[in-house]
Each structure stands twice: as structure tokens, then as C-alpha cells.
Design an enzyme around this catalytic site. Sequence first.
Site, mmCIF file in Angstrom:
data_model
loop_
_atom_site.group_PDB
_atom_site.id
_atom_site.type_symbol
_atom_site.label_atom_id
_atom_site.label_comp_id
_atom_site.label_asym_id
_atom_site.label_seq_id
_atom_site.Cartn_x
_atom_site.Cartn_y
_atom_site.Cartn_z
ATOM 1 N NE ARG A 102 38.122 38.943 36.373
ATOM 2 C CZ ARG A 102 38.504 38.612 37.511
ATOM 3 N NH1 ARG A 102 37.943 39.429 38.609
ATOM 4 N NH2 ARG A 102 39.295 37.820 38.178
ATOM 5 C CE LYS B 12 42.126 35.761 38.551
ATOM 6 N NZ LYS B 12 42.020 35.606 40.050
ATOM 7 C CE1 TYR C 141 41.289 42.484 42.886
ATOM 8 C CE2 TYR C 141 40.705 41.879 40.706
ATOM 9 C CZ TYR C 141 40.375 42.343 41.928
ATOM 10 O OH TYR C 141 39.262 42.817 42.059
ATOM 11 C CG HIS D 291 45.266 37.869 45.725
ATOM 12 N ND1 HIS D 291 44.741 38.076 46.604
ATOM 13 C CD2 HIS D 291 44.568 38.218 44.558
ATOM 14 C CE1 HIS D 291 43.413 38.757 46.388
ATOM 15 N NE2 HIS D 291 43.261 38.719 45.059
ATOM 16 C CD GLU E 42 45.898 41.963 46.010
ATOM 17 O OE1 GLU E 42 45.620 42.419 44.986
ATOM 18 O OE2 GLU E 42 47.135 41.294 46.470
ATOM 19 C CG ASP F 84 37.934 33.429 47.787
ATOM 20 O OD1 ASP F 84 37.085 33.188 48.827
ATOM 21 O OD2 ASP F 84 38.052 34.712 47.678
#
Length: 372
Positions: free
Chosen positions: A15, A75, A94, A96, A118, A270
Amino acid sequence: MKIGCPKEIKPQEFRVGMTPNAAQEAVARGHEVIIETGAGLGAGFDNDAYTAAGARIVDTAEEIFATADMIVKVKEPQAVERKMLREGQLLFTYLHLAPDPDQTHDLLASGCTAIAYETVTDNNGGLPLLAPMSEVAGRLAPQVGSWTLQKANGGRGVLMGGVPGVGPAKVVVIGGGVVGTHAAQIAAGMGADVTVLDRSLPRLRYLDDVFGGRFKNQYSTAGATAELIRDADMVIGAVLIPGAAAPKLVTREQLSTMKPGAVLVDVAIDQGGCFETSKATTHADPIYEVDGIMHYCVANMPGAVARTSTIALGNATMPFMLALADKGWRQACQDDPHLLAGLNVHAGQLTYYAVGKALGIDVVSPNVVIKS
Ligand SMILES: NC(=O)c1ccc[n+]([C@@H]2O[C@H](COP(=O)([O-])OP(=O)(O)OC[C@H]3O[C@@H](n4cnc5c(N)ncnc54)[C@H](O)[C@@H]3O)[C@@H](O)[C@H]2O)c1
């Protein structure tokens, strides 16, 4: 603002953070957009598409990180990218952070301001920048599950929609949230006989109101699950308990009660997976068999359809990206509490409580930070 979009370097990530259409919108508002050469190729966007949109192509990620005011990615930044982040630079992607202390410490050390996709929220208590990827994974689940059901792939050799005179496949979807609803819609669209299980009565009422007639729903208990999976050709795991590992709703013992060659698609992998026998797989080697039952457990399902995923993510991130570019992060976050909820790091301070709690790092309130 100068907005930069580097090529993703995490393995298997195709992506890209900005579509040509998003670049065009930013340019039309007077911003400058720079894209690393080839950044969009994995999603089917060549350099010319970006140039036509008014963006400028640059040769290296270094140039992007050295000159852009805001970096837009997909990412979390990898170690080599984190070394290039600068004080005062805005990162929108993102992240995380909770399970990732190395990244968290590097972001804090960089002095950048990082807004995580997120944790951006919406008026309905949802996560609007996660939802598109759940939609993609949900819609993909019956597609990959039906491929796995084919005999040559180890499945029962059952066609989703059956044919005249032969009944359809029976599909059970555990969890009727974003993933589960989209999975059920597609499975029903393929002609399968679909039942969705959920623990939330309001959610079951919604599913009944909107989809009654197209697929069935049932309250999720261990007993109901045991009964339904016995007869199922495909079971799709789509549960989520926010902030917790997925509950194990199908045990290894129960596999022997299922039809040989039935398929488990564990989208919740996940979060650890909701079947006891699930273990994460990759697109290169997505399926395996346990006790005669086929498992598909790819943790980044949207990567399989990088173009659709890129456009879906871009549609969701674009209004926030434009607000950040137009107003600067501080004003944009002051004007929009949902965007403020995305603020995870600013100038060496952690601003997201759940991450601080997970990693034992002191947190400064985002409301204090935007006023500082
Ligand atoms: N593998 C991938 O590529 C991928 C991609 C996107 C999302 N996901 C994962 O898919 C999962 C579902 O995501 P979502 O966006 O649909 O979440 P969601 O919050 O929209 O839906 C989860 C649903 O599970 C229900 N639930 C909770 N416990 C249950 C139980 N015991 N039985 C039945 N239902 C139960 C909840 O009531 C809720 O409706 C998450 O773990 C998410 O991280 C995976």
C-alpha cells in the site's frame, strides 16, 4: 505545508500513504506534495499519475524525511525511517505503539509529533481509520475461504452458492462487527447460507433490521457456536474485545466434531486469533491443516488487495490529512477532538494513556500538549 509520502519498506507492504487523488486535493489547496519514486507502484499508481496530480517525484526517502513538514505513510516507521524523523516534523500513519517499545522510544527521541491512524475516533464510538481495513478483510474472508474450500486446496469441495438441486455452503461468522458484517454480506452474495453470531443485542438488532432475510443471526454462546460449527462448511472468526486478546471460541477438541475439509478463516488472528488452533500465516503460504480442518490465518489480509486497500484507506485519511495540512496539527487537533484522540507523541512526550500504561511510560494529557 510540504507533504511527503515515502515508499513503504516493511516486508510484504504494497500500500501507499497517498493516492494521486489525495495528492491532487492537497495541491489544489496550495500545499506541496512530494512522493518517493515508485511509492505507488504496489497499488497500481505510477509516477506519472502523481505528476499529473501536481505532485513532485523525488528519488529517495532521505529527501522526503529531510524536507517534508508532514510525512504521510501506511505502516509504522521502520528503524531506518525513525532515524530520519526530525524535531517538529508531523507523522501521520498507523503506529500501534502499545506492543512496540523500540518504536515508541525512537519516536519520543526524535522530537516529532505523531498522530496514529488507529486511535483517531468518530462520533459513533468507532475508529474511522481502522474501519476501512476491517471492511476489506471482512469482504475478502469469504473470497479466500471459498478458494480454500476447493478440493485441490484441501477443502471439502463445496461451492458457496451450490447449484440448482444442490444446497449452498453453510457459513458461520463469529462476531458481527465491521469485519463480520462485511464477511456475511459477501458470503450471502455468493449464495451461501450464512449465520452471524454476536454477543451484543443492539448489534444483533441492527443486523436483523438491515440484513434480515439475507443472513440469519444468533446470540453467541458456547452452546450455539458448538451446534453451528458442526454443520458448517466455513467458519469466519471476526470477534474483537477492545484492548484484549481475542477469546478462543473454537477449541482443538471441537475440530473433530466438524466436517472434514471444513474451513476456518481467522480474521481476528491479529489479536491472537479466536480459534485455539490458529497461528498467523502469510500471503505466500496462507493455509494449513489441523485434524482435517483447513485454516486461513493471514494477519494482514488487506495487503492481498493493495490497490483497493490503498484507495479505501486514502478516502478515510484524506479529510484528516487536509485538516492537518491546512491548519497545522495543533489547530486541527483543537478543532477536532477525534483527531486529537490520534495524538500519540509530541516533542518527546507520550500523549496516549493506553500506550503509556502498556509500556510503563509517563503520559502527558493531549489537552495539555495542544495548549503548550
Ligand atoms: N487479519 C486482518 O488482516 C484483519 C484486518 C482487519 C481487522 N482484523 C481484526 O478483525 C477483528 C474484528 O474487527 P472489527 O473491526 O470487526 O471489530 P468490531 O469491534 O467492529 O466487531 C467485533 C464484534 O465482535 C463481537 N464479539 C465480541 N465477543 C464476542 C463473542 N464472544 N462472540 C461473538 N461476538 C463477539 C462484538 O460484539 C463486536 O460486534 C479484530 O480482531 C481486528 O483486529 C484483522
